[in-house]
Design an enzyme around this catalytic site. Structure first.
Site, PDB file in Angstrom:
ATOM      1  N   HIS A  54      -0.833 -20.885  -0.984  1.00  0.00           N
ATOM      2  CA  HIS A  54       0.247 -20.462  -0.638  1.00  0.00           C
ATOM      3  C   HIS A  54       0.491 -19.983  -1.898  1.00  0.00           C
ATOM      4  O   HIS A  54       1.181 -18.576  -1.872  1.00  0.00           O
ATOM      5  CB  HIS A  54       0.908 -21.146   0.544  1.00  0.00           C
ATOM      6  CG  HIS A  54       0.250 -21.063   2.447  1.00  0.00           C
ATOM      7  ND1 HIS A  54      -0.584 -22.123   2.224  1.00  0.00           N
ATOM      8  CD2 HIS A  54       0.853 -20.365   3.107  1.00  0.00           C
ATOM      9  CE1 HIS A  54      -1.180 -21.819   3.513  1.00  0.00           C
ATOM     10  NE2 HIS A  54      -0.246 -20.777   4.233  1.00  0.00           N
ATOM     11  N   LYS A 111       6.720  -1.954   1.713  1.00  0.00           N
ATOM     12  CA  LYS A 111       5.484  -1.383   2.542  1.00  0.00           C
ATOM     13  C   LYS A 111       3.783  -2.193   2.390  1.00  0.00           C
ATOM     14  O   LYS A 111       3.176  -1.833   1.717  1.00  0.00           O
ATOM     15  CB  LYS A 111       5.052   0.009   1.955  1.00  0.00           C
ATOM     16  CG  LYS A 111       4.012   0.746   2.594  1.00  0.00           C
ATOM     17  CD  LYS A 111       4.070   2.557   2.438  1.00  0.00           C
ATOM     18  CE  LYS A 111       2.810   3.341   3.249  1.00  0.00           C
ATOM     19  NZ  LYS A 111       3.489   3.398   4.401  1.00  0.00           N
ATOM     20  N   ARG A 168       8.101   4.003  -4.310  1.00  0.00           N
ATOM     21  CA  ARG A 168       7.766   3.053  -3.675  1.00  0.00           C
ATOM     22  C   ARG A 168       7.417   2.588  -3.407  1.00  0.00           C
ATOM     23  O   ARG A 168       7.668   0.945  -3.094  1.00  0.00           O
ATOM     24  CB  ARG A 168       7.556   4.141  -1.642  1.00  0.00           C
ATOM     25  CG  ARG A 168       8.789   2.793  -1.113  1.00  0.00           C
ATOM     26  CD  ARG A 168       8.173   4.399   0.489  1.00  0.00           C
ATOM     27  NE  ARG A 168       7.481   4.347   0.506  1.00  0.00           N
ATOM     28  CZ  ARG A 168       6.634   5.040   1.628  1.00  0.00           C
ATOM     29  NH1 ARG A 168       7.097   5.529   2.509  1.00  0.00           N
ATOM     30  NH2 ARG A 168       5.584   5.699   1.768  1.00  0.00           N
ATOM     31  N   ARG A 214      -7.022 -20.810  -2.401  1.00  0.00           N
ATOM     32  CA  ARG A 214      -6.135 -20.049  -1.737  1.00  0.00           C
ATOM     33  C   ARG A 214      -5.469 -21.247  -1.802  1.00  0.00           C
ATOM     34  O   ARG A 214      -5.201 -22.985  -1.050  1.00  0.00           O
ATOM     35  CB  ARG A 214      -7.401 -20.093  -0.583  1.00  0.00           C
ATOM     36  CG  ARG A 214      -6.033 -19.736   1.152  1.00  0.00           C
ATOM     37  CD  ARG A 214      -7.199 -20.213   2.059  1.00  0.00           C
ATOM     38  NE  ARG A 214      -5.736 -19.923   3.473  1.00  0.00           N
ATOM     39  CZ  ARG A 214      -4.840 -20.491   3.976  1.00  0.00           C
ATOM     40  NH1 ARG A 214      -4.360 -21.708   3.581  1.00  0.00           N
ATOM     41  NH2 ARG A 214      -4.372 -20.035   4.919  1.00  0.00           N
ATOM     42  N   GLU A 231      11.767   2.662  13.910  1.00  0.00           N
ATOM     43  CA  GLU A 231      10.983   3.392  14.078  1.00  0.00           C
ATOM     44  C   GLU A 231       9.536   3.331  14.597  1.00  0.00           C
ATOM     45  O   GLU A 231       9.492   2.986  15.514  1.00  0.00           O
ATOM     46  CB  GLU A 231      10.912   2.986  12.347  1.00  0.00           C
ATOM     47  CG  GLU A 231      10.004   2.263  11.776  1.00  0.00           C
ATOM     48  CD  GLU A 231       9.608   1.500  10.768  1.00  0.00           C
ATOM     49  OE1 GLU A 231       9.804   2.818   9.378  1.00  0.00           O
ATOM     50  OE2 GLU A 231       9.654   0.638  10.133  1.00  0.00           O
ATOM     51  N   TYR A 270       0.397  -0.992  -0.321  1.00  0.00           N
ATOM     52  CA  TYR A 270      -0.205  -0.089  -0.061  1.00  0.00           C
ATOM     53  C   TYR A 270       0.990   1.374   0.510  1.00  0.00           C
ATOM     54  O   TYR A 270       2.037   1.150   0.543  1.00  0.00           O
ATOM     55  CB  TYR A 270      -0.730  -0.426   1.076  1.00  0.00           C
ATOM     56  CG  TYR A 270      -0.553  -0.084   2.172  1.00  0.00           C
ATOM     57  CD1 TYR A 270       0.377  -0.473   2.945  1.00  0.00           C
ATOM     58  CD2 TYR A 270      -0.835   1.265   3.207  1.00  0.00           C
ATOM     59  CE1 TYR A 270       0.847  -0.293   4.509  1.00  0.00           C
ATOM     60  CE2 TYR A 270      -0.162   2.442   4.437  1.00  0.00           C
ATOM     61  CZ  TYR A 270       1.358   0.708   4.753  1.00  0.00           C
ATOM     62  OH  TYR A 270       1.479   0.702   6.326  1.00  0.00           O
ATOM     63  N   LEU A 290      11.015   1.466   6.852  1.00  0.00           N
ATOM     64  CA  LEU A 290      10.499   1.714   5.822  1.00  0.00           C
ATOM     65  C   LEU A 290      11.531   3.469   5.366  1.00  0.00           C
ATOM     66  O   LEU A 290      11.646   4.336   6.266  1.00  0.00           O
ATOM     67  CB  LEU A 290       9.003   2.116   6.203  1.00  0.00           C
ATOM     68  CG  LEU A 290       8.815   2.162   4.606  1.00  0.00           C
ATOM     69  CD1 LEU A 290       7.882   1.669   3.848  1.00  0.00           C
ATOM     70  CD2 LEU A 290       7.125   3.538   4.962  1.00  0.00           C
TER      71      LEU A 290
HETATM   72  N1  PDD Z   1       2.308   4.611   7.375  1.00  0.00           N
HETATM   73  N2  PDD Z   1       7.776   3.937   8.742  1.00  0.00           N
HETATM   74  C1  PDD Z   1       6.042   3.409   8.943  1.00  0.00           C
HETATM   75  C2  PDD Z   1       6.377   2.077   9.479  1.00  0.00           C
HETATM   76  C3  PDD Z   1       5.498   3.757   7.737  1.00  0.00           C
HETATM   77  O1  PDD Z   1       4.034   3.121   8.368  1.00  0.00           O
HETATM   78  C4  PDD Z   1       5.264   4.868   7.681  1.00  0.00           C
HETATM   79  C5  PDD Z   1       3.913   5.877   7.084  1.00  0.00           C
HETATM   80  C6  PDD Z   1       6.003   5.766   7.278  1.00  0.00           C
HETATM   81  C7  PDD Z   1       6.783   7.141   7.102  1.00  0.00           C
HETATM   82  O2  PDD Z   1       6.642   7.096   5.938  1.00  0.00           O
HETATM   83  P1  PDD Z   1       5.667   8.399   4.882  1.00  0.00           P
HETATM   84  O3  PDD Z   1       6.757   9.807   5.301  1.00  0.00           O
HETATM   85  O4  PDD Z   1       6.085   7.753   3.107  1.00  0.00           O
HETATM   86  O5  PDD Z   1       4.661   8.544   4.820  1.00  0.00           O
HETATM   87  C8  PDD Z   1       7.375   5.487   8.669  1.00  0.00           C
HETATM   88  C9  PDD Z   1       1.558   5.668   6.654  1.00  0.00           C
HETATM   89  C10 PDD Z   1       1.220   7.211   6.834  1.00  0.00           C
HETATM   90  C11 PDD Z   1       0.295   4.211   7.160  1.00  0.00           C
HETATM   91  O6  PDD Z   1       0.236   2.934   7.096  1.00  0.00           O
HETATM   92  O7  PDD Z   1      -0.461   4.747   7.169  1.00  0.00           O
END
Ligand code: PDD
Length: 293
Positions: A102, A147, A52, A100, A180, A33, A205
């Protein structure tokens, strides 16, 4: 006015948007996403988010649901139909629908869902009020650069934060270093005045907001280090803040209930928020978006 979602080729009322029960995103979290911020009618960091997303898709060998040109037409159309001037657009791409099992199915067609949400405009005063974070062990998998929609550890961490009266949880790796936040990148200004955020690897991320803040800092001659920092350094920091597309640059004024610095928004944090806002308004987002892990 009712919200509109894009679901696999159709614009539908948000409340009626639905995916197949055998979508692999639903069954295996086999999808990725992106969340783009919309600031005064403009999508922020388009190139970064698209690059990304390309990285996430190719690492998982999921096909783009359509070429980037038409993809952005759909994204912009969802924003337009929902009349969002400030808020976010959410895009989810999964490997698609299959019986379904894997292993990857032979002929899967990627699924794509786009929604948009109105939010309050970026408010520097609110962002400077400061939030609390707690620290928790990082129990996620080893590919945090992707992501992925597989966010259960992040949800557990955020819930733990909320139950502790905090806004965010900073995750700590096996070496005692901060990776993070559960949905944000983590930053500190050390007790010696060094601006630090963790360097890019598969441990975090690479946030688009993170990249924008780094570029804005560089342009303004603010020095910084991209390196892991320890939980201890964070606890002793002068200033701290988080970044994300929805939190922008948000001051952290307590960690595990201990005040950061004097317990108020830090000087450099406030300056970086100003620089970030000027930067996205002038440039629309980071210009250097080719490194993802
Ligand atoms: N989250 N680290 C993680 C684990 C994240 O899920 C996100 C973003 C970030 C920051 O990324 P960016 O600056 O590109 O938004 C860092 C989004 C906003 C979410 O999951 O809603």
């Amino acid at each position: 006015m009712s919200r509109i979602a894009y679901v696999n080729g159709q614009y539908v009322p948000h409340s009626e948007g639905a995916v197949h029960i055998e979508d692999r995103g639903y069954q295996f979290a086999d999808g990725v996403y992106e969340v783009f911020a919309i600031h005064h009618g403009k999508l922020i960091g388009v190139q970064g988010h698209m690059d990304r997303l390309g990285h996430s898709l190719s690492e998982l060998r999921i096909d783009w649901p359509m070429k980037p040109g038409p993809f952005m037409v759909v994204v912009n159309e969802v924003v337009r139909r929902n009349h969002v001037k400030n808020g976010l657009v959410y895009i989810q791409v999964t490997r698609g629908v299959a019986r379904r099992d894997h292993p990857f199915p032979a002929d899967c067609v990627s699924s794509m869902v786009v929604t948009a949400k109105k939010m309050k405009p970026l408010d520097k005063v609110a962002l400077s009020k400061g939030i609390g974070v707690i620290t928790i062990p990082d129990i996620r998998w080893k590919r945090k650069d992707i992501k992925s929609v597989s966010l259960l550890p992040n949800c557990l961490g955020k819930q733990q934060a909320r139950e502790a009266g905090a806004f965010e949880a900073w995750m700590i790796d096996d070496q005692g270093m901060v990776t993070e936040g559960t949905s944000t990148n983590a930053w500190i200004v050390t007790k010696d005045g060094e601006l630090v955020t963790r360097d890019i690897s598969s441990a975090i991320l690479n946030g688009i907001t993170r990249l924008a803040v780094l570029e804005a800092a560089k342009e303004a001659g603010v020095s910084f280090s991209e390196r892991p920092f320890s939980e201890q350094e964070a606890l002793e920091a002068k200033e701290a803040f988080i970044t994300s597309s929805t939190s922008h640059v948000k001051a952290v004024t307590s960690i595990n209930d201990n005040p950061v610095g004097n317990g108020h928004v830090g000087e450099l944090t406030a300056r970086l928020l100003d620089l970030y806002v000027d930067f996205i308004e002038a440039k629309g987002g980071p210009q250097h978006t080719d490194k993802w892990n």
